[in-house]
Design a protein around this motif. Structure first.
Motif, PDB file in Angstrom:
ATOM      1  N   UNK A 197      -0.415   6.736 -12.552  1.00 48.43           N
ATOM      2  CA  UNK A 197       0.630   7.725 -12.809  1.00 48.43           C
ATOM      3  C   UNK A 197       0.766   8.647 -11.603  1.00 48.43           C
ATOM      4  N   UNK A 198       1.804   9.467 -11.599  1.00 44.64           N
ATOM      5  CA  UNK A 198       2.020  10.425 -10.517  1.00 44.64           C
ATOM      6  C   UNK A 198       2.036  11.817 -11.130  1.00 44.64           C
ATOM      7  N   UNK A 199       1.681  12.814 -10.329  1.00 42.92           N
ATOM      8  CA  UNK A 199       1.765  14.189 -10.826  1.00 42.92           C
ATOM      9  C   UNK A 199       2.425  15.069  -9.757  1.00 42.92           C
ATOM     10  N   UNK A 217       7.731  13.944 -17.340  1.00 38.82           N
ATOM     11  CA  UNK A 217       9.120  14.237 -16.948  1.00 38.82           C
ATOM     12  C   UNK A 217      10.114  13.234 -17.515  1.00 38.82           C
ATOM     13  N   UNK A 218       9.603  12.077 -17.902  1.00 37.40           N
ATOM     14  CA  UNK A 218      10.504  11.028 -18.360  1.00 37.40           C
ATOM     15  C   UNK A 218      10.851  10.029 -17.276  1.00 37.40           C
ATOM     16  N   UNK A 219      10.562  10.402 -16.008  1.00 33.90           N
ATOM     17  CA  UNK A 219      10.884   9.515 -14.886  1.00 33.90           C
ATOM     18  C   UNK A 219       9.696   8.629 -14.533  1.00 33.90           C
ATOM     19  N   UNK A 220      10.046   7.558 -13.807  1.00 35.59           N
ATOM     20  CA  UNK A 220       9.005   6.644 -13.363  1.00 35.59           C
ATOM     21  C   UNK A 220       9.114   6.417 -11.865  1.00 35.59           C
ATOM     22  N   UNK A 221       7.964   6.267 -11.231  1.00 30.65           N
ATOM     23  CA  UNK A 221       7.930   5.873  -9.822  1.00 30.65           C
ATOM     24  C   UNK A 221       7.466   4.425  -9.762  1.00 30.65           C
ATOM     25  N   UNK A 222       7.605   3.822  -8.593  1.00 34.34           N
ATOM     26  CA  UNK A 222       7.190   2.436  -8.438  1.00 34.34           C
ATOM     27  C   UNK A 222       6.086   2.366  -7.382  1.00 34.34           C
ATOM     28  N   UNK A 223       4.968   1.774  -7.800  1.00 34.04           N
ATOM     29  CA  UNK A 223       3.867   1.612  -6.863  1.00 34.04           C
ATOM     30  C   UNK A 223       4.260   0.605  -5.806  1.00 34.04           C
ATOM     31  N   UNK A 224       4.321   0.997  -4.539  1.00 39.25           N
ATOM     32  CA  UNK A 224       4.848   0.097  -3.509  1.00 39.25           C
ATOM     33  C   UNK A 224       3.982  -1.141  -3.279  1.00 39.25           C
ATOM     34  N   UNK A 225       2.744  -1.121  -3.744  1.00 38.89           N
ATOM     35  CA  UNK A 225       1.873  -2.282  -3.510  1.00 38.89           C
ATOM     36  C   UNK A 225       1.812  -3.208  -4.722  1.00 38.89           C
ATOM     37  N   UNK A 243       4.271  -2.889  -7.330  1.00 35.05           N
ATOM     38  CA  UNK A 243       5.616  -2.874  -7.918  1.00 35.05           C
ATOM     39  C   UNK A 243       5.611  -2.477  -9.389  1.00 35.05           C
ATOM     40  N   UNK A 244       4.494  -1.948  -9.855  1.00 32.52           N
ATOM     41  CA  UNK A 244       4.440  -1.507 -11.256  1.00 32.52           C
ATOM     42  C   UNK A 244       5.110  -0.157 -11.406  1.00 32.52           C
ATOM     43  N   UNK A 245       5.737   0.069 -12.564  1.00 28.66           N
ATOM     44  CA  UNK A 245       6.340   1.368 -12.842  1.00 28.66           C
ATOM     45  C   UNK A 245       5.279   2.290 -13.419  1.00 28.66           C
ATOM     46  N   UNK A 246       5.241   3.492 -12.891  1.00 25.97           N
ATOM     47  CA  UNK A 246       4.228   4.429 -13.355  1.00 25.97           C
ATOM     48  C   UNK A 246       4.884   5.773 -13.662  1.00 25.97           C
ATOM     49  N   UNK A 247       4.453   6.419 -14.756  1.00 26.77           N
ATOM     50  CA  UNK A 247       5.104   7.658 -15.194  1.00 26.77           C
ATOM     51  C   UNK A 247       4.842   8.835 -14.239  1.00 26.77           C
ATOM     52  N   UNK A 248       5.800   9.747 -14.149  1.00 22.68           N
ATOM     53  CA  UNK A 248       5.646  10.965 -13.340  1.00 22.68           C
ATOM     54  C   UNK A 248       5.432  12.152 -14.265  1.00 22.68           C
ATOM     55  N   UNK A 249       4.321  12.859 -14.098  1.00 27.34           N
ATOM     56  CA  UNK A 249       3.973  14.025 -14.904  1.00 27.34           C
ATOM     57  C   UNK A 249       4.091  15.305 -14.072  1.00 27.34           C
ATOM     58  N   UNK A 250       4.145  16.399 -14.789  1.00 32.14           N
ATOM     59  CA  UNK A 250       4.037  17.713 -14.143  1.00 32.14           C
ATOM     60  C   UNK A 250       2.729  18.346 -14.620  1.00 32.14           C
ATOM     61  N   UNK A 284      -5.501  11.847   6.146  1.00 32.02           N
ATOM     62  CA  UNK A 284      -5.023  11.027   5.046  1.00 32.02           C
ATOM     63  C   UNK A 284      -3.716  10.371   5.414  1.00 32.02           C
ATOM     64  N   UNK A 285      -3.022   9.920   4.390  1.00 31.92           N
ATOM     65  CA  UNK A 285      -1.751   9.249   4.629  1.00 31.92           C
ATOM     66  C   UNK A 285      -0.666   9.878   3.779  1.00 31.92           C
ATOM     67  N   UNK A 286       0.489   9.927   4.379  1.00 35.42           N
ATOM     68  CA  UNK A 286       1.690  10.298   3.637  1.00 35.42           C
ATOM     69  C   UNK A 286       2.261   8.971   3.115  1.00 35.42           C
ATOM     70  N   UNK A 287       2.568   8.903   1.840  1.00 37.17           N
ATOM     71  CA  UNK A 287       3.135   7.663   1.286  1.00 37.17           C
ATOM     72  C   UNK A 287       4.360   8.022   0.447  1.00 37.17           C
ATOM     73  N   UNK A 288       5.428   7.240   0.633  1.00 39.00           N
ATOM     74  CA  UNK A 288       6.632   7.453  -0.176  1.00 39.00           C
ATOM     75  C   UNK A 288       6.652   6.464  -1.330  1.00 39.00           C
ATOM     76  N   UNK A 289       6.870   6.977  -2.523  1.00 42.55           N
ATOM     77  CA  UNK A 289       6.988   6.123  -3.714  1.00 42.55           C
ATOM     78  C   UNK A 289       8.450   6.119  -4.146  1.00 42.55           C
ATOM     79  N   UNK A 290       8.993   4.898  -4.363  1.00 43.83           N
ATOM     80  CA  UNK A 290      10.361   4.813  -4.907  1.00 43.83           C
ATOM     81  C   UNK A 290      10.403   5.390  -6.301  1.00 43.83           C
ATOM     82  N   UNK A 291      11.542   6.007  -6.608  1.00 44.78           N
ATOM     83  CA  UNK A 291      11.728   6.500  -7.965  1.00 44.78           C
ATOM     84  C   UNK A 291      12.698   5.574  -8.669  1.00 44.78           C
TER      85      UNK A 291
END
Length: 948
Positions: A342-344, A391-399, A401-408, A313-320
């Motif tokens: 979204x992210x989890x 969590x209240x935070x958002x990450x940014x999809x690098x492709x 540029x949309x903001x997506x929520x981060x869940x636990x 697979x791939x390791x991908x970094x998402x901006x927060x």
RNA sequence: GCGGAUAUGGUGUAAUUGGUAGCCACGUCAGACUUAGGAUCUGAUGCCGAAAGGCGUGGGGGUUCGAGUCCCUUUAUCCGCACCA
């Protein structure tokens, strides 16, 4: 006819094995008398050390190994020797073929049951273990194995575990260099740190580290050791472990099943503890690749592949958003990145506090606390339940540029990948369930499926809504995204493994002590010349009041300088990981195995054992061996070339049916006329499902006055296949079979029972058939009066054909581990031979039979056939194809005697190749019409006619 | 849920690997010998049928001159993994 009988009133008597032999043996002294023959030869073999082997460069070696037993208090039941008998037959066969066969046996003597017993009774595990070993040895000896007992090993013997500790120290002193793809001394890594820090280091490690040479120079000893622990192949780490409170110890993943301990079945929970581990993961790829070259069953290889669980697979970094940190995820489906909504992250994710905004703090904390409380078992049970928190935070999809929520959520595991995922609800069922539950958007990016019902997880289809990869197939798109992610510097292609490092410490007494002591909480290795570090005697085997391991009870469990030793001990798999090497050179106190012995015996040619060790012992041994291979201590990088898994022998239980509220028992066929209660009855007082009424009354006091309702004067019992266990009264002891039928009958019958690899129930019914065979065989040599009956006459063509057919069949069957059909072959052979008592036939037949039934054959060999040498000095008979030729027609060797077609072959010419060609062609040509010869195959120089 | 394996008489199984299904045993039945049989030997025994014959390898479909064997599908049992991204 229905009769109700009372005590001693049953006229018709029933047959029982245990009554059978007592009268019979007195009738004719010269009958096949296994009770005399078997101890005689066992004694002989012992005295002459018949099976002792030494290195002999003039002969090819062959190494046949059994998985050595854990000597439990219950002794052997009839299922245990199955694999041993098979490997013994193979060993004897190979020996007769001229190989120098190493066939050793020993005991896996450290372990939980002996210690549990010690806690209950105060008996030292060493005492009970020795008793059990003696009992095992007695039972094994009775079966007539060809083990070289001179090479016996016991894992609890200090002279043995010295080398277990030695290997551990070597692992402690090495790291895994990914560049050279092997283990290397830790000193080499230290030298590298001193020069360049972590720059240019590519090594297997717990956490990726980054520091300069100057940083390293500035570290104190403790800090440096912490860094090194990150790389050592045997290392100490704070890790989530399977903790079993009832057993008071941690367990490896393969020792836990369904949230319960494999031994004992006690609940297991997750706990963070400091433990010793082996960096098995460093070898993940080599363990996977090595499988290709092994002659193991496909199913077993598949189990190991799944356990290693490689995924690309791939390791991908998402901006927060609002942070300079980047959230790292792992995905095998980078093609779906446009569908991420979204992210989890896992509840144990290390950034959880940073990512949680103040207004969500309470919610997240509650959620994390709640998941912590749930045991492993509950988590498994509630797999389908969706839970999580924002969590209240958002990450940014690098492709996009949309903001997506981060869940636990606890559906993301901390231990796999990075503990964080990008969620693609349209194409992952778990993400889908989560999105539905929390009302998150679902964007399809692969054509197909009906997203209003379920996610579309298929790994094929056309990409949509995905910008530059639109229209591509999933497989292409994945490859395009790998390069695109690397080109944009968003991450890298990566391989992940499901395999985890092996937790190596147990909070127990009865195991190998670690050759480790502590100074200022830094772990130091004991020097090799201090090995073995012997297990100190103690009297109370439980954990201390403070919950420390039992070794904490030992006064001065410390170096002479007073530095305390490690308190935990090594797990069961430690001692079994390299025992096959030790057998090669068991008395060497200078090395685990000498160069000379290792180069001669190399590795195990045939390993026979149960499949239950697929993800435990068989994985650890391979790891251990590969490590020793890297260091140059062994010449082969795989320990077990061929492996055969014998099936489990299950029990066959018998039942009687008591009419409720009475002491009356009703036979199986009539039980439906009454209200009955099913009761297990001891299988040893039942024969052919008929109950021995007297024995039943004598069995237990409450049945002394039992009455029976019979069918046709018999009491028929019900039966069922269950695990062989005391509580089901279905345990059959091999000693009992040996006493009543002899070891040779036991050996042959165990093989006759069915294919070796198949699980099957033990059923003493039917053993008579095999026993009868041996008696008939005996009678070809000695007549009823015990007079020698051998004839020196010339064998007929038919007799020779039978003999050679059998030799060929048995030879092939042994090579294929199809022992059940070779036993049939012997029986057919005897049926065909009738009264044939010619030496020319019987002599080779005796040798042919000897791997299966060594006692009777050896006896006949030396008494009736008049040899002075033991049978094992002869050669396994060869078959001769020419005997199959009759009247210029050769019969393809069809074992059951049926001739499907004849083919004309030139007499006197070896024709194996020719036969193959004819067979290959004739298969398609044979039945085109009915009766006449219809095809002529021209083989260079010959014309072959096929006739039906 | 995913992956793997297995399925044949009353029972354990066999089948030359695509070529007469049920070898070899157990069990059962009949017979011989025997004071006796719980020893030994002989014969029968897949199912239906008096026979002729028909049916038959978990179920359904397919490929083939021909399938227990190969393909598809389905059911049952066993094993492994199991929120592995």
């Amino acid at each position: 006819m229905i009769t109700t009988t009372h005590n001693n009133h049953n006229k018709k008597r029933v047959i029982f094995a245990n009554q059978l032999q007592t009268t019979k043996s007195t009738t004719n002294i010269m009958e096949y008398n296994f009770r005399e023959i078997e101890p005689k030869w066992q004694q002989e073999w012992k005295e002459h050390k018949t099976y002792q082997v030494e290195i002999d460069p003039s002969r090819p070696k062959f190494y046949v190994l059994d998985m050595f037993p854990y000597p439990s208090g219950a002794g052997l039941h009839v299922g245990h020797p199955l694999g041993y008998i098979a490997s013994d037959i193979y060993s004897r066969y190979k020996r007769l073929c001229g190989f120098n066969v190493l066939h050793p046996m020993g005991y896996d003597a450290f372990g939980l049951p002996a210690e549990q017993y010690a806690i209950q009774t105060g008996q030292h595990p060493a005492v009970t273990t020795t008793q059990n070993i003696n009992r095992y040895r007695e039972q094994l000896d009775k079966i007539g194995f060809s083990f070289d007992w001179n090479r016996e090993v016991r894992t609890c013997d200090p002279a043995y575990y010295k080398w277990t500790q030695w290997a551990f120290l070597k692992m402690f002193g090495h790291y895994y260099n990914n560049k050279t793809d092997k283990a290397e001394p830790i000193e080499k890594l230290i030298a590298h740190f001193e020069k360049q820090g972590t720059e240019g280091v590519d090594a297997a490690c717990t956490n990726q580290m980054r520091f300069s040479a100057a940083d390293w120079a500035a570290m104190d000893e403790k800090q440096r050791e912490e860094v090194l622990q990150n790389y050592r192949l045997a290392f100490r780490a704070d890790t989530m472990v399977n903790w079993c409170p009832k057993l008071g110890t941690v367990l490896a993943n393969d020792e836990v099943k369904d949230g319960l301990s494999v031994r004992g079945g006690y609940p297991v929970e997750q706990k963070r503890m400091k433990q010793w581990l082996l960096r098995v993961t460093a070898y993940a790829q080599r363990l996977l690749d090595g499988l290709e070259r092994l002659a193991w069953s496909d199913s077993l290889k598949e189990i190991q592949r799944n356990w290693i669980g490689r995924s690309e697979g791939a390791q991908v970094f998402f901006n927060i958003k609002g942070s300079d940190k980047k959230l790292e995820i792992f995905t095998t489906r980078p093609d779906t990145i446009f569908g991420v909504t979204f992210m989890v992250i896992a509840p144990e994710h290390e950034w959880i506090d940073e990512l949680t905004t103040p207004e969500h703090k309470q919610e997240i904390e509650e959620y994390v606390a709640q998941t912590k409380k749930r045991s492993e078992r509950e988590r498994i049970a509630e797999t389908k339940r969706v839970s999580g928190a924002f969590t209240g935070s958002y990450a940014v999809n690098p492709f996009t540029d949309k903001e997506i929520p981060i869940y636990v959520s606890d559906y993301v595991l901390a231990g796999y990948g990075t503990g964080a995922i990008m969620a693609v609800p349209a194409h992952d069922s778990r993400d889908y369930a989560f999105a539905r539950h929390f009302n998150l958007p679902i964007i399809p990016v692969v054509e197909g499926g009906d997203l209003s019902v379920e996610s579309y997880d298929a790994k094929s289809g056309k990409l949509i809504n995905s910008d530059f990869i639109d229209g591509l197939d999933v497989k292409e798109a994945i490859q395009v995204m790998f390069t695109e992610i690397e080109r944009r510097g968003l991450g890298k292609k990566r391989i992940n493994y499901r395999l985890r490092d092996a937790i190596f410490s147990r909070q127990r007494y009865w195991g190998e002590p670690f050759p480790i002591y502590y100074k200022d909480d830094i772990a130091y290795p004991l020097s090799e010349d201090k090995l073995p570090l012997e297990l100190p005697p103690i009297e109370n085997f439980g954990p201390t009041e403070q919950g420390e391991p039992p070794l904490a009870r030992v006064h001065n469990w410390a170096t002479p300088e007073g530095y305390p030793y490690e308190l935990s001990t090594m797990p069961g798999f430690a001692g079994s990981s390299a025992y096959y090497l030790r057998y090669m050179d068991p008395h060497n106190d200078q090395a685990l195995v000498s160069k000379e012995a290792d180069e001669y015996w190399r590795n195990v040619d045939l390993y026979v054992g149960g499949i239950e060790h697929a993800t435990g012992h068989l994985m650890y041994s391979r790891f251990w061996n590969k490590f020793l291979f890297d260091l140059g201590y062994v010449v082969e990088d795989e320990p077990f070339k061929k492996l055969v898994n014998q099936g489990m022998i299950q029990g066959r239980s018998n039942f009687v049916y008591r009419i409720v509220g009475t002491n009356k028992f009703v036979s199986l066929g009539l039980k439906d006329q009454y209200e009955t209660q099913e009761i297990h009855v001891d299988v040893n007082i039942v024969k052919n499902d008929l109950l021995n009424l007297d024995a039943f009354r004598a069995w237990r006091p409450e049945f002394a006055e039992a009455e029976f309702i019979l069918e046709d004067g018999k009491y028929v019992c019900g039966w069922a296949i269950e695990k062989m266990s005391k509580s089901m009264y279905n345990v059959v002891n091999p000693d009992y079979i040996v006493e009543n039928y002899g070891a040779d009958t036991l050996r042959m019958y165990e093989m006759f029972l069915g294919p070796l690899e198949q699980s099957k129930p033990w059923d003493t019914n039917g053993i008579d058939g095999v026993h009868k065979f041996l008696r008939r065989f005996w009678r070809l040599f000695y007549n009823r009066d015990g007079m020698l009956n051998l004839s020196e006459g010339k064998a007929t063509a038919a007799e020779l054909k039978t003999l050679h057919k059998t030799i060929k069949k048995v030879r092939e069957d042994i090579e294929n581990f199809s022992f059940n059909t070779s036993v049939s072959a012997f029986m057919i052979c005897l049926n065909e031979l009738g009264e044939c008592n010619k030496r020319e036939i019987l002599e080779p037949l005796t040798v042919l039979l000897s791997p299966f039934v060594p006692h009777i054959t050896e006896e006949l060999w030396q008494t009736a056939l008049g040899h002075t040498d033991t049978i094992f000095d002869t050669r396994f008979p060869e078959y001769d194809e020419h005997y199959l030729v009759e009247n210029s027609f050769a019969y393809p060797i069809s074992f059951n005697g049926k001739v499907r077609f004849k083919k004309e072959l030139p007499l006197g010419v070896p024709n194996e190749e020719l036969e193959k060609q004819v067979l290959a062609d004739s298969n398609t040509a044979r039945y085109l019409d009915g009766k006449t010869p219809r095809k002529v195959i021209v083989v260079p120089g010959k014309i072959i006619n096929i006739v039906i």
